[in-house]
Design an enzyme around this catalytic site. Structure first.
Site, PDB file in Angstrom:
ATOM      1  N   TRP A 184      24.877 -59.410 -47.064  1.00  0.00           N
ATOM      2  CA  TRP A 184      25.767 -58.435 -47.700  1.00  0.00           C
ATOM      3  C   TRP A 184      26.939 -58.159 -46.746  1.00  0.00           C
ATOM      4  O   TRP A 184      26.743 -57.971 -45.545  1.00  0.00           O
ATOM      5  CB  TRP A 184      25.061 -57.110 -48.023  1.00  0.00           C
ATOM      6  CG  TRP A 184      26.082 -56.116 -48.486  1.00  0.00           C
ATOM      7  CD1 TRP A 184      26.711 -56.105 -49.692  1.00  0.00           C
ATOM      8  CD2 TRP A 184      26.683 -55.058 -47.712  1.00  0.00           C
ATOM      9  NE1 TRP A 184      27.654 -55.105 -49.725  1.00  0.00           N
ATOM     10  CE2 TRP A 184      27.658 -54.444 -48.527  1.00  0.00           C
ATOM     11  CE3 TRP A 184      26.493 -54.576 -46.416  1.00  0.00           C
ATOM     12  CZ2 TRP A 184      28.439 -53.367 -48.088  1.00  0.00           C
ATOM     13  CZ3 TRP A 184      27.266 -53.514 -45.974  1.00  0.00           C
ATOM     14  CH2 TRP A 184      28.230 -52.914 -46.814  1.00  0.00           C
ATOM     15  N   GLU A 225      24.208 -60.660 -51.933  1.00  0.00           N
ATOM     16  CA  GLU A 225      24.243 -59.342 -52.586  1.00  0.00           C
ATOM     17  C   GLU A 225      25.658 -58.906 -52.963  1.00  0.00           C
ATOM     18  O   GLU A 225      26.536 -58.796 -52.108  1.00  0.00           O
ATOM     19  CB  GLU A 225      23.617 -58.299 -51.650  1.00  0.00           C
ATOM     20  CG  GLU A 225      23.568 -56.892 -52.238  1.00  0.00           C
ATOM     21  CD  GLU A 225      22.936 -55.873 -51.287  1.00  0.00           C
ATOM     22  OE1 GLU A 225      22.721 -56.194 -50.102  1.00  0.00           O
ATOM     23  OE2 GLU A 225      22.665 -54.753 -51.743  1.00  0.00           O
ATOM     24  N   LYS A 227      28.429 -56.140 -54.950  1.00  0.00           N
ATOM     25  CA  LYS A 227      28.621 -54.695 -54.958  1.00  0.00           C
ATOM     26  C   LYS A 227      29.823 -54.366 -55.835  1.00  0.00           C
ATOM     27  O   LYS A 227      30.724 -55.181 -55.995  1.00  0.00           O
ATOM     28  CB  LYS A 227      28.858 -54.242 -53.521  1.00  0.00           C
ATOM     29  CG  LYS A 227      28.948 -52.745 -53.359  1.00  0.00           C
ATOM     30  CD  LYS A 227      28.662 -52.345 -51.925  1.00  0.00           C
ATOM     31  CE  LYS A 227      28.806 -50.868 -51.755  1.00  0.00           C
ATOM     32  NZ  LYS A 227      28.313 -50.377 -50.491  1.00  0.00           N
ATOM     33  N   ASP A 258      21.155 -54.945 -56.311  1.00  0.00           N
ATOM     34  CA  ASP A 258      20.940 -53.609 -55.752  1.00  0.00           C
ATOM     35  C   ASP A 258      21.198 -52.597 -56.865  1.00  0.00           C
ATOM     36  O   ASP A 258      22.254 -52.637 -57.522  1.00  0.00           O
ATOM     37  CB  ASP A 258      21.898 -53.394 -54.564  1.00  0.00           C
ATOM     38  CG  ASP A 258      21.694 -52.049 -53.873  1.00  0.00           C
ATOM     39  OD1 ASP A 258      21.677 -51.012 -54.570  1.00  0.00           O
ATOM     40  OD2 ASP A 258      21.582 -52.018 -52.635  1.00  0.00           O
ATOM     41  N   HIS A 261      24.633 -50.903 -57.105  1.00  0.00           N
ATOM     42  CA  HIS A 261      25.841 -51.715 -56.954  1.00  0.00           C
ATOM     43  C   HIS A 261      26.511 -52.101 -58.251  1.00  0.00           C
ATOM     44  O   HIS A 261      27.207 -53.117 -58.332  1.00  0.00           O
ATOM     45  CB  HIS A 261      25.522 -52.956 -56.124  1.00  0.00           C
ATOM     46  CG  HIS A 261      25.307 -52.632 -54.676  1.00  0.00           C
ATOM     47  ND1 HIS A 261      25.316 -53.586 -53.690  1.00  0.00           N
ATOM     48  CD2 HIS A 261      25.100 -51.441 -54.061  1.00  0.00           C
ATOM     49  CE1 HIS A 261      25.108 -53.009 -52.518  1.00  0.00           C
ATOM     50  NE2 HIS A 261      24.968 -51.707 -52.722  1.00  0.00           N
ATOM     51  N   HIS A 285      17.161 -54.830 -54.405  1.00  0.00           N
ATOM     52  CA  HIS A 285      17.315 -53.701 -53.510  1.00  0.00           C
ATOM     53  C   HIS A 285      17.103 -52.465 -54.376  1.00  0.00           C
ATOM     54  O   HIS A 285      18.031 -52.003 -55.037  1.00  0.00           O
ATOM     55  CB  HIS A 285      18.711 -53.686 -52.857  1.00  0.00           C
ATOM     56  CG  HIS A 285      18.735 -54.416 -51.564  1.00  0.00           C
ATOM     57  ND1 HIS A 285      19.812 -54.412 -50.713  1.00  0.00           N
ATOM     58  CD2 HIS A 285      17.778 -55.162 -50.951  1.00  0.00           C
ATOM     59  CE1 HIS A 285      19.517 -55.126 -49.641  1.00  0.00           C
ATOM     60  NE2 HIS A 285      18.299 -55.604 -49.766  1.00  0.00           N
ATOM     61  N   ASP A 293      26.910 -45.162 -55.148  1.00  0.00           N
ATOM     62  CA  ASP A 293      25.897 -45.902 -54.399  1.00  0.00           C
ATOM     63  C   ASP A 293      25.371 -45.028 -53.265  1.00  0.00           C
ATOM     64  O   ASP A 293      25.549 -45.337 -52.092  1.00  0.00           O
ATOM     65  CB  ASP A 293      26.554 -47.187 -53.854  1.00  0.00           C
ATOM     66  CG  ASP A 293      25.573 -48.082 -53.120  1.00  0.00           C
ATOM     67  OD1 ASP A 293      24.384 -48.055 -53.452  1.00  0.00           O
ATOM     68  OD2 ASP A 293      26.013 -48.804 -52.211  1.00  0.00           O
ATOM     69  N   ASP A 295      22.354 -44.205 -52.343  1.00  0.00           N
ATOM     70  CA  ASP A 295      21.121 -44.611 -51.664  1.00  0.00           C
ATOM     71  C   ASP A 295      20.129 -43.473 -51.470  1.00  0.00           C
ATOM     72  O   ASP A 295      19.560 -43.310 -50.395  1.00  0.00           O
ATOM     73  CB  ASP A 295      21.453 -45.299 -50.326  1.00  0.00           C
ATOM     74  CG  ASP A 295      22.108 -46.657 -50.537  1.00  0.00           C
ATOM     75  OD1 ASP A 295      21.422 -47.560 -51.021  1.00  0.00           O
ATOM     76  OD2 ASP A 295      23.318 -46.796 -50.241  1.00  0.00           O
ATOM     77  N   ASP A 325      16.061 -50.238 -50.620  1.00  0.00           N
ATOM     78  CA  ASP A 325      17.301 -49.987 -49.873  1.00  0.00           C
ATOM     79  C   ASP A 325      17.779 -48.567 -50.166  1.00  0.00           C
ATOM     80  O   ASP A 325      18.510 -48.334 -51.117  1.00  0.00           O
ATOM     81  CB  ASP A 325      18.368 -51.020 -50.283  1.00  0.00           C
ATOM     82  CG  ASP A 325      19.644 -50.870 -49.463  1.00  0.00           C
ATOM     83  OD1 ASP A 325      19.630 -50.117 -48.469  1.00  0.00           O
ATOM     84  OD2 ASP A 325      20.659 -51.511 -49.821  1.00  0.00           O
TER      85      ASP A 325
END
Ligand code: RNT
Ligand code: ZN
Length: 417
Positions: A184, A225, A227, A258, A261, A285, A293, A295, A325
């Site tokens: 990434w 990955e 995004k 992810d 993303h 992820h 994003d 997380d 993640d």
């Protein structure tokens, strides 16, 4: 109170709709979850633990007790893992190296810098996954790495990724296992660029170079990955979804999805079945985006269940590599790992307890009324009793019993740091 009594009743109830709880447990036990090491120290790593986190990602919060050494991180991870049932792996970023007392730049990392992690993983029966770290470095400070127009800088990051790939293959050989290496990069523009094609072309060529040398797929698989945007890079992301989906299909790479993303109404649970028609493997992820994003720690919400259902319904357990993640520094970091990973396990068990064959038949007959009715009834089946039994059988704490252990660890260990 032991989980047995409630489980026996739950088993009967599930059997009455054709679901074998023992088989569901056996299936769930086999699915590894790759726990990300970076929840333990706010994505700092050990190259420069006091340095800033850059690359358009952010950990917010300053809860006490962040791991500041490799030994602390290992101890914290072990604590968390002991409170979670099921098979576990650890996903390491390159910046978690043990530099053996010598300053080692990203393009100089070698297998020897991960030897202590490998030994520890063997002792703890953990698989390892790997990630080159293309952020939090002076050569990524202007926001570009593998797509950088400066040949020297781009080459530096290519070399870092190549070095990471070699380390991953080495780890795989050492563990007799397949490491998934995830690439990434933060590359993107704050404001509107005029030559998106040129940046993306450079990125594509950089990957061609990274993947040029043979690497044994028995020991390492490369995942890429995408995004949608990062902080400070809101106008264009070089490694967008189309870029990586195209690259993965053309070059037989693992595609990373992810959960944070994509645009806010897109969900990765819907993408798994589409992408697996064209790529052999996916790395997830699993994360929880809150408006962006962000997380956040993964919770037991509909999207998590849907991700698990998509994997289990289709028998994709071998083709979908489950990684987590998220990084929350505002709560106890070990609790964050435990909550998120237990929830992933829970979702997989929940999925394994679905009467899928029956639902499929209803769908094929066009009886959508019954499909909806049964799907909704499934939600109030005695799932919790099976989950408790699964935890007990795995030697993991029942229900919220793990919290007391985390609180004690906080008092005895984290607060003394
Ligand atoms: C960033 C990506 C990436 C990182 C980790 C630390 O938006 O999700 O996977 O979170 O590599
Ligand atoms: Zn990610």
């Amino acid at each position: 109170m032991s989980a047995n009594k409630a489980y026996e009743l739950a088993k009967e109830i599930y059997a009455s709709i054709g679901v074998d709880t023992e088989a569901a447990i056996a299936a769930t036990e086999k699915i590894p979850i790759s726990m990300h090491c970076w929840q333990g120290d706010d994505v700092r790593g050990f190259e420069n633990p006091e340095g800033d986190l850059t690359g358009g990602i952010q950990t917010t919060g300053n809860y006490p007790g962040r791991a500041k050494t490799i030994d602390q991180l290992k101890a914290d991870f072990e604590k968390a893992a002991s409170l979670i049932p099921g098979k576990k792996r650890i996903s390491l970023h390159a910046i978690y190296l043990d530099n053996l007392g010598e300053k080692t730049d990203r393009d100089e990392i070698e297998p020897k810098h991960f030897k202590t992690w490998i030994d520890w993983a063997k002792q703890n029966n953990l698989g390892i996954d790997f990630n080159p770290t293309c952020f939090s470095h002076e050569l990524s400070a202007d926001g570009f790495t593998l797509s950088h127009p400066d040949d020297g800088i781009r080459k530096f990051w290519i070399n870092h990724c190549k070095a990471s790939r070699k380390i991953a293959e080495y780890i795989g050989r050492e563990l007799g296992d397949t490491v998934v290496t995830n690439y990434w990069i933060p590359d993107g523009f704050k404001d509107i660029p005029v030559d998106r094609y040129a940046w993306r072309k450079r990125l594509s060529e950089a990957y061609d170079e990274i993947f040029r040398d043979y690497c044994d797929p028995k020991y390492n698989l490369d995942a890429i990955e995408s995004k949608v945007f990062g902080i400070g890079a809101e106008s264009a992301t070089i490694g967008s979804h189309e870029f990586y989906l195209g690259y993965a299909v053309k070059n037989d790479k693992v595609l990373t999805l992810d959960a944070g993303h994509f645009h806010p109404t897109e969900v990765i649970s819907d993408k798994i079945s589409a992408c697996l028609l064209f790529v052999s493997d996916i790395l997830l992820h699993v994360s929880r985006p809150v408006r962006w994003d962000s997380d956040h720690v993964v919770i037991f919400d509909d999207e998590l269940k849907n991700i698990a259902l998509e994997i289990v319904r289709n028998g994709f357990e071998k083709r979908v590599h489950i990684g987590l993640d998220f990084f929350d520094a505002s709560i106890n970091r070990i609790a964050a790992w435990v909550i998120g990973t237990r929830n992933m396990q829970k979702a997989l068990l929940y999925a394994a307890l679905e009467p899928t064959a029956k639902l499929r038949a209803l769908e094929l007959e066009g009886d959508y009324t019954s499909r909806l009715a049964l799907l909704e009834e499934c939600k109030s089946l005695p799932f919790a009793a099976v989950w408790d039994y699964y935890c007990e059988k795995a030697g993991a704490p029942l229900r919220g019993d793990w919290l007391g252990e985390v609180k004690n660890y906080e008092k005895d260990v984290l607060c003394t740091r």
